[in-house]
Design a protein around this motif. Sequence first.
Motif, PDB file in Angstrom:
ATOM      1  N   THR A 182       0.868  -1.179   0.000  1.00  0.00           N
ATOM      2  CA  THR A 182       0.000   0.000   0.000  1.00  0.00           C
ATOM      3  C   THR A 182       0.903   1.228   0.000  1.00  0.00           C
ATOM      4  N   PRO A 183       0.651   2.188  -0.888  1.00  0.00           N
ATOM      5  CA  PRO A 183       1.518   3.375  -0.975  1.00  0.00           C
ATOM      6  C   PRO A 183       1.616   4.124   0.366  1.00  0.00           C
ATOM      7  N   ALA A 184       2.813   4.598   0.663  1.00  0.00           N
ATOM      8  CA  ALA A 184       3.077   5.307   1.920  1.00  0.00           C
ATOM      9  C   ALA A 184       2.129   6.478   2.170  1.00  0.00           C
ATOM     10  N   PRO A 185       1.779   7.304   1.135  1.00  0.00           N
ATOM     11  CA  PRO A 185       0.847   8.400   1.400  1.00  0.00           C
ATOM     12  C   PRO A 185      -0.545   7.899   1.827  1.00  0.00           C
ATOM     13  N   VAL A 186      -0.960   6.766   1.320  1.00  0.00           N
ATOM     14  CA  VAL A 186      -2.261   6.191   1.708  1.00  0.00           C
ATOM     15  C   VAL A 186      -2.190   5.726   3.162  1.00  0.00           C
ATOM     16  N   ILE A 187      -1.097   5.056   3.520  1.00  0.00           N
ATOM     17  CA  ILE A 187      -0.905   4.610   4.907  1.00  0.00           C
ATOM     18  C   ILE A 187      -0.908   5.815   5.834  1.00  0.00           C
ATOM     19  N   ALA A 188      -0.208   6.874   5.464  1.00  0.00           N
ATOM     20  CA  ALA A 188      -0.122   8.079   6.301  1.00  0.00           C
ATOM     21  C   ALA A 188      -1.505   8.693   6.502  1.00  0.00           C
ATOM     22  N   LYS A 189      -2.295   8.774   5.442  1.00  0.00           N
ATOM     23  CA  LYS A 189      -3.643   9.358   5.531  1.00  0.00           C
ATOM     24  C   LYS A 189      -4.551   8.481   6.410  1.00  0.00           C
ATOM     25  N   GLU A 235      -7.968  -0.820  26.681  1.00  0.00           N
ATOM     26  CA  GLU A 235      -7.218   0.405  26.865  1.00  0.00           C
ATOM     27  C   GLU A 235      -6.883   0.922  25.468  1.00  0.00           C
ATOM     28  N   VAL A 236      -7.177   2.165  25.195  1.00  0.00           N
ATOM     29  CA  VAL A 236      -6.919   2.742  23.877  1.00  0.00           C
ATOM     30  C   VAL A 236      -5.522   3.346  23.889  1.00  0.00           C
ATOM     31  N   VAL A 237      -4.625   2.723  23.137  1.00  0.00           N
ATOM     32  CA  VAL A 237      -3.247   3.185  23.043  1.00  0.00           C
ATOM     33  C   VAL A 237      -2.857   3.142  21.570  1.00  0.00           C
ATOM     34  N   PRO A 238      -3.231   4.175  20.825  1.00  0.00           N
ATOM     35  CA  PRO A 238      -2.890   4.165  19.398  1.00  0.00           C
ATOM     36  C   PRO A 238      -1.388   4.345  19.185  1.00  0.00           C
ATOM     37  N   SER A 239      -0.886   3.708  18.151  1.00  0.00           N
ATOM     38  CA  SER A 239       0.527   3.852  17.797  1.00  0.00           C
ATOM     39  C   SER A 239       0.768   5.251  17.263  1.00  0.00           C
ATOM     40  N   ALA A 240       1.840   5.888  17.715  1.00  0.00           N
ATOM     41  CA  ALA A 240       2.173   7.231  17.250  1.00  0.00           C
ATOM     42  C   ALA A 240       2.490   7.242  15.761  1.00  0.00           C
ATOM     43  N   ARG A 241       3.100   6.146  15.288  1.00  0.00           N
ATOM     44  CA  ARG A 241       3.451   6.031  13.870  1.00  0.00           C
ATOM     45  C   ARG A 241       3.118   4.615  13.408  1.00  0.00           C
ATOM     46  N   PRO A 242       2.799   4.424  12.136  1.00  0.00           N
ATOM     47  CA  PRO A 242       2.528   3.075  11.647  1.00  0.00           C
ATOM     48  C   PRO A 242       3.693   2.119  11.906  1.00  0.00           C
ATOM     49  N   GLU A 243       4.913   2.626  11.874  1.00  0.00           N
ATOM     50  CA  GLU A 243       6.097   1.798  12.105  1.00  0.00           C
ATOM     51  C   GLU A 243       6.105   1.209  13.521  1.00  0.00           C
ATOM     52  N   ASP A 244       5.527   1.960  14.475  1.00  0.00           N
ATOM     53  CA  ASP A 244       5.484   1.474  15.852  1.00  0.00           C
ATOM     54  C   ASP A 244       4.615   0.226  15.958  1.00  0.00           C
ATOM     55  N   PHE A 245       3.484   0.236  15.259  1.00  0.00           N
ATOM     56  CA  PHE A 245       2.610  -0.934  15.278  1.00  0.00           C
ATOM     57  C   PHE A 245       3.266  -2.107  14.555  1.00  0.00           C
ATOM     58  N   ALA A 246       3.943  -1.837  13.455  1.00  0.00           N
ATOM     59  CA  ALA A 246       4.652  -2.893  12.725  1.00  0.00           C
ATOM     60  C   ALA A 246       5.720  -3.521  13.626  1.00  0.00           C
TER      61      ALA A 246
END
Length: 188
Positions: free
Chosen positions: A139-146, A170-181
Amino acid sequence: RAKTVVIATGAASPYASLKQLVETSKAKPGSASYGSPGSGSTPHLAVELFAHAAGVALTHVPYKGGAPAITDVLGGQLPLVAVNAVEVLPHVKAGKLKVLATLSAQRVATLPDTPTIAESGLPEFETLQWYGIVAPAGTPAPVIAKLHAELLKAARTPAFVERLTAAGMEVVPSARPEDFARLIREDL
């Protein structure tokens, strides 16, 4: 982010703590039975990991869901149940069940007086069931960012947080997609 697995017992159970369960199980291996929502469920695997870490043998009784296992603990047919915290909350509040420990590193807001697994003698132990949203590889990086930006906005709304908190999460969203990866890679 996560649902916490708990080990609970009936209000009149002789088990007053997780430490007592471990001591009893060491003295009489396999004497303590616990129900779970089924073989291979997160609570089942979490308790098997706990038993291994504690050096005890517990007898697993698989059910088709957490509710029937809880019912048998309430009825006295089974001494212990391992389920997600949210499933036992109404029975804990009614004084019919007591939670021996949460299998998380931090105390759970909905069970503030319940000790964690670390506080119960296994400081290196933790199990969590987490949820997240992924996209197909490539998936293109700009789509992931959006997508990430919009999901982050939604995850921070009071209604969203309140609803998930009420469900024992507990709601703890990842600050960046890389953090979840990274979390996925670490867990694997």
